[in-house]
Design an enzyme around this catalytic site. Structure first.
Site, short mmCIF file in Angstrom:
data_model
loop_
_atom_site.label_atom_id
_atom_site.label_comp_id
_atom_site.label_asym_id
_atom_site.label_seq_id
_atom_site.Cartn_x
_atom_site.Cartn_y
_atom_site.Cartn_z
N ASP A 140 0.85 -1.18 0.00
CA ASP A 140 0.00 0.00 0.00
C ASP A 140 0.89 1.24 0.00
OD1 ASP A 140 -2.34 1.67 0.46
OD2 ASP A 140 -1.60 1.83 2.52
N MET A 141 0.38 2.33 -0.55
CA MET A 141 1.19 3.54 -0.66
C MET A 141 1.05 4.46 0.55
SD MET A 141 1.18 6.32 -3.74
CE MET A 141 1.83 7.98 -3.55
#
Length: 685
Positions: free
Chosen positions: A458-459
């Protein structure tokens, strides 16, 4: 810049000093990136291709700039600004005047290939006796060289300055600033032909330097390059190379994991060990030895300096794993350096020899033909497989005939590695920097015969700190609209924004409703008289600029790179997320970046993940994990997709009873150990 004051700087560049500042204020260094400003620096508001430094004058002062160099004065700015007609021209005048204060040896290096390697080798030799300033990174052009020269101080006893050009006339500017006492030419090759037309044009552009240096400055040239060996000049010309006619030559060359040779000049014979691979490093060692001899170093000092050489970046690095031998030369490429890389590859004993090649850029109208010739050359030299990706690189695979194989993207090439590479292979990876083949090299460093696990990262708030970025973007946007900013407002917006995104994840509202509705509610709650659409647009722009890393994220990416197939997954707006990723410089770590706006659905929708999986072939669902901070987006999404889930629980929250992750970590440095226990170091289950 020792003894350079604001007043003196204004006089040198013919500028007008605006604002309040004691004129005897000392300046430290010239800087063009406001994020790198330190107290006492001169910030030059340079207009680049992508941004205008004038926008960051305020930020530079906030970081401690003593003065700014600019073409216009920002409205309301009262701090010291030197106003000039052209910032770049003013930087050059300052650099030339400051350089003239130092009576020290200055080596100017140019050429189409091998400038950085020669710079590092020459510096390593000179540092045996002199405290030496050398060019850092890519600061080798009209705006980089003023920054480098401003770092000279009274402790410097020598300097080695790399000089890179792409157009006629540029070298005059560089030579005027650097004022070399020794000139070094590496190779005249097929680089920047888009502007310099042909090899004779490259020679003319590079040798412009000689018009600006005195007759007493020796000129060292690669005598194995026919154009450099033949051109006349008014200075004393010294040839180095492998040919017997060279003034400084190499004999008894031995190639192995390292290079050994004797460097011979007249009656001097210096046995040297070169801790690098590839014959190009012999030429760099010869240039370094020649400079050392000119400056009076002993044989022992020259040999010790060459032995201390360390390459920088991804330039011809030889990597031996349990499975293959890799020449990682993914930093840059032109036809001459690629041929040299192929020659070096074929010296390595291996079951098979593979080239993985990308576009060579800025080659002009002959680009297609030059790429085709590389494919022919590789096949003629006996390369077993020429693997390519890129617009022009297709011609390389065509030139290689039956030995060529082309992929439409780097991601497709990387995904196909298990079908391309075998145990015992030797592989050369080479392309221009803009082709980003460092991702191919990274994948090969960790390649094993088994298919490595896929890790979806995930960013936001896993790799990049979204909360910090959000607060900064909102504060800037409100300030630009003339609205007040308080901590309470920033905290409340964070809650509103989170609620809107959770409603989107549940399918209750659309993305467009998120992007505008959160600002409508925010402005209403605080009674602010501002246009929500204007606030939205400013916020999106500010959010896309700059980044903050989550603690340990950079180290994590380096630790996982090459061991696992890495993918970035984000619920977000493409232009914003891509801007932040570009700022962070981490895109090369990932095979692919998946952003929900581009896919058309958001996490946790299974369709988001299925769209990702289609582009991750070869893909094994049982060897895939998602790592993220959100239970409702990442963990639920991973469970919906049938892959392993790992919750990054930085704040020690309790998992919901219906959303229990397979694994949980509280620090990013826990992840490599977890992955190794589950999947091995990339390929072994």
């Amino acid at each position: 810049m020792d003894k350079m004051t604001v007043r003196r700087a204004a006089e040198i560049c013919g500028g007008v000093l605006a604002g309040v500042c004691p004129e005897d204020t000392a300046l430290r260094q010239i800087v063009i990136d406001s994020r790198e400003v330190k107290p006492g620096d001169l910030f030059a508001a340079f207009r680049g291709e992508k941004t205008d430094g004038h926008r960051f004058i305020g930020a530079a002062f906030e970081r401690g700039a003593a003065c700014c160099l600019a073409e216009k004065l920002p409205a309301g700015e009262t701090r010291p600004v030197i106003l000039v007609p052209d910032v770049l021209d003013a930087m050059e005048k300052l650099a030339a005047a400051y350089r003239a204060q130092f009576d020290i040896p200055v080596v100017g290096i140019t050429g189409s290939v091998g400038k950085t390697t020669a710079k590092e080798m020459i510096s390593a030799v000179l540092e045996q006796r002199y405290r030496t300033l050398k060019t850092e990174g890519n600061l080798n052009n009209r705006y980089g060289i003023p920054m480098m020269l401003s770092r000279l101080d009274e402790s410097c006893q020598a300097a080695v300055i790399e000089m890179g050009i792409s157009e006629f006339g540029e070298m005059h500017h560089l030579a005027h600033m650097v004022q070399p006492t020794v000139a070094v030419y590496t190779v005249i090759g097929h680089a920047h032909l888009e502007f310099l037309q042909d090899l004779d044009g490259v020679l003319r552009a590079k040798t412009e330097m000689l018009d600006d240096i005195p007759e007493t400055a020796p000129v060292l040239v690669n005598g194995d390059d026919e154009r450099l060996a033949a051109f006349p000049c008014r200075q004393r010309k010294i040839c180095f190379g492998l040919g017997r006619d060279c003034d400084v030559r190499a004999e008894n060359i031995e190639t192995a994991a390292e290079l050994h040779c004797d460097i011979v000049c007249g009656l001097r014979r210096i046995p040297v060990r070169i801790p690098a691979f590839g014959i190009q490093h012999v030429h760099a060692a010869l240039a370094a030895a020649a400079v050392g001899m000119l400056l009076g170093l002993s044989d022992e000092e020259i040999a010790a300096g060459i032995a201390d050489f360390r390459n920088v970046g991804r330039r011809g690095e030889l990597v031996r794993t349990d499975w293959l031998t890799l020449i990682d030369d993914s930093y840059n490429a032109n036809p001459d350096s690629v041929r040299c890389g192929i020659d070096s590859l074929m010296q390595i004993p291996a079951q098979r020899h593979l080239c993985m090649l990308g576009d060579m850029l800025e080659l002009g109208e002959e680009s297609g033909e030059l790429h085709h010739e590389i494919g022919l050359y590789a096949a003629q030299k006996g390369v077993d497989l020429v693997v390519t990706s890129g617009t022009f690189a297709r011609e390389m695979s065509r030139g290689a005939g039956e030995r060529g194989k082309h992929f439409e993207s780097r991601e497709a090439l990387i995904a196909a590695l298990p079908t391309l590479v075998r145990r015992g292979d030797a592989v050369l990876v080479k392309a221009s920097k803009g082709s980003h083949f460092e991702t191919v090299a990274a994948a090969l460093r960790g390649w094993k015969e088994e298919n490595p696990a896929c890790i979806l990262l995930d960013m936001d708030d896993t790799i990049l700190d979204f909360k910090k970025a959000e607060a900064r973007a909102l504060a800037r946007s409100l300030e630009e609209l003339g609205a007040p900013v308080t901590d309470e407002m920033l905290q409340r917006y964070n809650s509103i924004n989170q609620q809107y995104w959770e409603r989107l994840e549940r399918g209750e509202i659309t993305r467009e409703q998120v992007l505008l509705g959160r600002f409508v509610q925010f402005l209403q709650e605080f009674g602010l008289d501002a246009d929500p659409e204007a606030l939205r647009d400013r916020y999106m722009k500010n959010l896309s600029q700059g980044h903050f890393f989550v603690e340990g994220a950079e180290e994590l990416l380096k630790a996982l790179s090459g061991k696992y197939r890495l993918f970035l997954v984000s619920n977000g707006t493409a232009c914003v997320q891509k801007g932040r990723l570009e700022s962070a410089g981490i895109v090369p770590y990932f095979e692919k970046v998946f952003i929900s706006e581009e896919i058309g659905v958001n996490k946790p929708d299974p369709r988001f993940f299925e769209a990702c999986f289609e582009k991750m072939e070869p893909f094994d669902r049982s060897r895939c994990m998602i790592v993220g901070d959100s239970l409702t987006s990442d963990i639920l999404g991973g469970r919906n997709a049938g892959i392993t889930t790992c919750w990054f629980n930085l704040r020690g929250r309790e998992a919901r009873g219906d959303l229990v992750p397979d694994w949980q970590i509280s620090r990013l440095d826990e992840l490599p150990g977890l992955l190794e226990s589950l999947y091995g170091t990339g390929g072994e289950a």
